[in-house]
Design an enzyme around this catalytic site. Structure first.
Site, PDB file in Angstrom:
ATOM      1  N   GLU A  16       0.820  -1.217   0.000  1.00 37.47           N
ATOM      2  CA  GLU A  16       0.000   0.000   0.000  1.00 37.47           C
ATOM      3  C   GLU A  16       0.854   1.268   0.000  1.00 37.47           C
ATOM      4  O   GLU A  16       0.509   2.263  -0.653  1.00 37.47           O
ATOM      5  CB  GLU A  16      -0.933   0.004   1.214  1.00 37.47           C
ATOM      6  N   LYS A  18       3.908   1.693  -1.239  1.00 43.13           N
ATOM      7  CA  LYS A  18       4.508   1.868  -2.572  1.00 43.13           C
ATOM      8  C   LYS A  18       3.530   2.561  -3.517  1.00 43.13           C
ATOM      9  O   LYS A  18       3.882   3.566  -4.163  1.00 43.13           O
ATOM     10  CB  LYS A  18       4.886   0.493  -3.143  1.00 43.13           C
ATOM     11  N   LYS A 114      24.296  -0.333  -0.460  1.00 48.83           N
ATOM     12  CA  LYS A 114      23.704  -1.507   0.162  1.00 48.83           C
ATOM     13  C   LYS A 114      23.771  -1.392   1.682  1.00 48.83           C
ATOM     14  O   LYS A 114      24.762  -0.933   2.237  1.00 48.83           O
ATOM     15  CB  LYS A 114      24.423  -2.775  -0.301  1.00 48.83           C
ATOM     16  N   GLU A 482      14.059  -7.379 -22.477  1.00 55.10           N
ATOM     17  CA  GLU A 482      13.610  -8.216 -21.362  1.00 55.10           C
ATOM     18  C   GLU A 482      12.132  -8.062 -21.030  1.00 55.10           C
ATOM     19  O   GLU A 482      11.726  -8.148 -19.866  1.00 55.10           O
ATOM     20  CB  GLU A 482      14.477  -7.977 -20.120  1.00 55.10           C
ATOM     21  N   HIS A 693      17.935   5.358 -11.216  1.00 54.79           N
ATOM     22  CA  HIS A 693      16.991   5.248 -10.111  1.00 54.79           C
ATOM     23  C   HIS A 693      16.336   6.589  -9.790  1.00 54.79           C
ATOM     24  O   HIS A 693      15.572   6.697  -8.836  1.00 54.79           O
ATOM     25  CB  HIS A 693      17.691   4.686  -8.876  1.00 54.79           C
TER      26      HIS A 693
END
Length: 753
Positions: A16, A18, A114, A482, A693
């Site tokens: 939700e 996102k 990361k 892809e 990104h």
């Protein structure tokens, strides 16, 4: 005994957060709407934990994007370039996370790295000379009171001062110690506010304490906490660690005036030994991380009970806890209708881990023999039926299987003659934007609403569209885009034996990006060709080279939930043998360049350097060589890596013996380039020239500046030009102009050199 969690998944049962955040970005809902969704999720998560019997429930573990960014913003660590945009508080926050391009200005996002040894990514705070560290936000206090209004007493959590300084980047020459007293002062204010609000416990998350620590680090820790704890007032302070053990500072931590210490007994190899050897003060509480917060298998109660009984010999006050935040596992098994009851019996997502904590607590206090016996039955060894052929193939591997001939220096000339590419060849990392139509085609096929022929026809049309688009833009080496792949790991798992798949088991990777890791259930092998069909079709459409695109064995392993009954080495080698078959099949069908992505190579690298080789690199690097060692000299092998700190393992990366390696570089200010120069990196490289990104479109001039840096420092014959990652999450309207600028920038620099 009592129970505790360190954090809970914030994305919601069905993502939700996102979807609401994406609507906010598209301006189809306003800030008030977004904040209401967030409040509803927090209420749901708090009441769920309370209902499942958790005693120490965290607040302030919710975030719109990243918990490290939240802490930085709370303490006014916001670079001037974002302040100067003049945006609202929330939009300034998102500008740091995603970058911004609009009427207010044009800025890149903060660097993304990361989160230790996980697939979560955090944003790197920047401390400038002008940064005035002070407490400016209300978020943790508001969320504590929000929980209290629900009748839930929480332990407010925040990234601890030591970890915040270790993760931050200073834009000048200062060291963390230069601002230690300043930062301690704002944490004191944080304490004071919670004292005023009547909080009992607070949680300072200090995962950086499980790393190799220097004497300077130990001094920094003492400076921060001695000053800070002197004014904790009535608060009880929990220093919470995870992802390893605190062998370097265990006794120092216990000497501090803290009330609780959280230790990881899942990944902390020496945690039990530290307690046994040095003891644990009677006036402090041990928050024992015994339920794995990173993997999805059921807890082995017999093993956990044995551990707790050993701890009880040395510790008077124990709280049972997760090993780390549950944000790293899916929300609940309740949504998984395709898994059998037998399969689900072996699995525990975040909600089920709450039940495990509660059951362990009940067994320890009241016996609960029935629950214990049911758990024992799960671990009788009958879950996995071994594939003897696969295991023998791994056992029979020899040194020759890991060695490609001829050597790279000789292959370079052979491949240049075969391909005749221009200087600074341009390409992309692999995926192209997945439009709503692409996703619907895949969904309709899965639901049986489209036939295999209809599904394939759409994909062929999409592949041709992507090929023509790349030809128009002027890229030198093409990809098929892809469109048939849902995820770079899940797609391959679906085409290999040994995997289980979920429907709604989403995990946050960063921001609004969520992934659905497959589960490695048994021994892995390739059933049939996976990518050959669409790769050869794409190549038939053009005279230019089209790369075959694969995901490497280490990344498939690291981005899946791995087995706990098989060694990491054997698990990766099984995958390597399967992908090796695909590589050789692509080559046999005329694919001249094959990219084998190892985006997650560093992810399972032990956090302590002394363990790097014996426990990981000694088999992870050879596994990549195993995948490609059988190809001909004229077949060019590429790989790709992103969003990790590669500088300290760069020589091992060179030893992968790929012909070309593309790296994420744009968000780290191209700092990797100097490392490549320092170690005389031999492999051809494609440092990412722009950040995919972020929704912003880089200008041609911006990309030219990046390329000028490359050609001034690296041999120009070794440089490829590409974005920093795949384009799957971007839109066509962002992708086309960005790639056009990339190609034109490459042509401009090509003329100069």
């Amino acid at each position: 005994m009592t129970t505790s969690t360190i954090g809970f998944p914030r994305i919601g049962k069905l993502r939700e957060l996102k979807f609401a955040t994406q609507k906010y970005f598209k301006q189809t809902i306003n800030e008030s709407d977004l904040r209401q969704v967030a409040a509803d999720l927090r209420k749901e998560h708090l009441t769920l934990q309370q209902a499942r019997g958790i005693d120490f429930i965290p607040s302030n573990d919710f975030s719109f994007y990243d918990q490290v960014l939240d802490a930085a913003v709370l303490f006014n660590i916001v670079p001037e370039r974002y302040r100067e945009l003049g945006l609202s508080e929330l939009d300034t926050y998102f500008a740091q996370a995603r970058g911004y391009q609009g009427d207010a200005g044009d800025v890149k996002a903060l660097a993304l790295k990361k989160w230790y040894n996980t697939n979560y990514h955090y944003l790197v705070p920047e401390i400038e000379p002008s940064t005035e560290i002070k407490l400016v936000g209300e978020k943790p206090f508001n969320e504590y009171e929000e929980a209290k209004a629900l009748g839930i007493e929480t332990k407010p959590t925040v990234i601890g001062p030591f970890t915040l300084l270790k993760l931050a980047k200073f834009t000048d020459e200062r060291q963390p110690s230069a601002v230690a007293s300043e930062l301690a002062a704002v944490y004191k204010e944080w304490f004071a506010r919670f004292n005023q609000l009547g909080a009992d416990w607070v949680q300072l998350e200090e995962p950086s304490l499980v790393l190799d620590l220097t004497e300077e680090d130990k001094t920094l820790l003492q400076t921060l906490y001695t000053d800070l704890l002197a004014e904790k007032g009535a608060l009880r302070v929990l220093v919470q660690t995870y992802f390893g053990d605190v062998r370097d500072v265990y006794t120092e931590l216990l000497a501090l005036d803290i009330d609780g210490l959280g230790l990881d007994f899942v990944e902390g190899k020496q945690s039990l030994a530290l307690v046994q050897e040095h003891g644990f003060p009677a006036d402090k509480t041990l928050f024992a991380g015994v339920v794995n917060g990173k993997n999805i298998w059921r807890n082995n109660y017999q093993e956990t009970l044995k551990l707790v009984k050993q701890l009880r010999k040395k510790v008077e006050q124990i709280v049972l806890s997760t090993s780390c935040s549950l944000q790293l596992v899916p929300y609940t098994l309740e949504n998984e209708t395709a898994l059998t009851d037998e399969q689900k019996a072996h699995l525990a997502f975040a909600t089920e881990k709450l039940d495990e904590l509660n059951e362990l607590d009940t067994i320890l206090e009241h016996g609960a023999q029935e629950a214990l016996e049911a758990n024992v039955d799960l671990f009788d060894g009958s879950r996995v039926q071994s594939d003897d052929t696969v295991r023998q193939q791994v056992a029979d591997l020899t040194e020759d299987d890991f060695t490609r001939r001829p050597e790279a220096k000789e292959r370079v000339g052979i491949q240049r003659d075969a391909f005749d590419l221009p200087l600074l060849p341009t390409t992309t990392i692999g995926s192209f934007p997945q439009t709503a139509e692409v996703r619907k085609n895949r969904s309709d096929f899965r639901k049986g609403e489209k036939s295999a022929a209809e599904y394939r026809k759409f994909n062929e049309q999409e592949i041709e569209r992507v090929i023509r688009l790349q030809e128009e833009i002027g890229l030198d080496v093409l990809v098929h885009g892809e469109c048939e792949r849902n995820d770079m790991v899940e797609f391959f798992g679906e085409n290999l034996d040994g995997f289980l798949f979920t429907e709604k088991a989403w995990v946050q990777s960063y921001g609004t990006r969520c992934v659905k890791p497959p589960i490695i259930w048994g021994d892995v092998k390739r059933r049939e060709a996976i990518t050959v069909d669409y790769s050869t079709y794409a190549q038939s459409l053009t005279n230019q080279i089209v790369k075959g695109m694969l995901t490497g064995p280490v990344t498939i392993f690291n981005w899946s939930f791995p087995r706990e009954d098989l060694s990491v080495k054997d698990g990766i080698y099984q995958l390597a043998l399967a992908i090796r078959e695909e590589v050789l099949d692509l080559e046999a069908h005329g694919i001249k360049i094959i990219q084998i992505d190892e985006a997650a190579l560093r992810e399972k690298l032990p956090l302590r350097q002394t363990d790097w080789y014996s426990e990981y690199l000694d088999f992870a690097i050879p596994a990549f060589r195993l995948v490609h060692s059988g190809v001909q000299p004229q077949t060019q092998i590429h790989t790709h890596m992103c969003y990790s700190e590669f500088e300290d393992i760069i020589e091992s990366i060179d030893a992968m013996d790929a012909d070309v390696i593309s790296f994420e570089a744009s968000r780290s200010d191209l700092s990797l380039i100097d490392t490549l120069v320092d170690v005389e990196f031999q492999t051809q490289v494609g440092p990412g020239v722009y950040d995919i990104h972020s929704p912003r479109v880089p200008s041609q001039a911006e990309i030219e500046r990046a390329l000028e840096t490359f050609v001034n420092k690296l041999p120009k014959e070794n440089i490829w030009v590409n974005p920093d990652c795949g384009l799957k999450t971007r839109s066509i309207k962002e992708t086309r102009p960005a790639l056009e600028n990339l190609v034109q920038a490459a042509k401009a620099i090509r003329k100069q050199v």
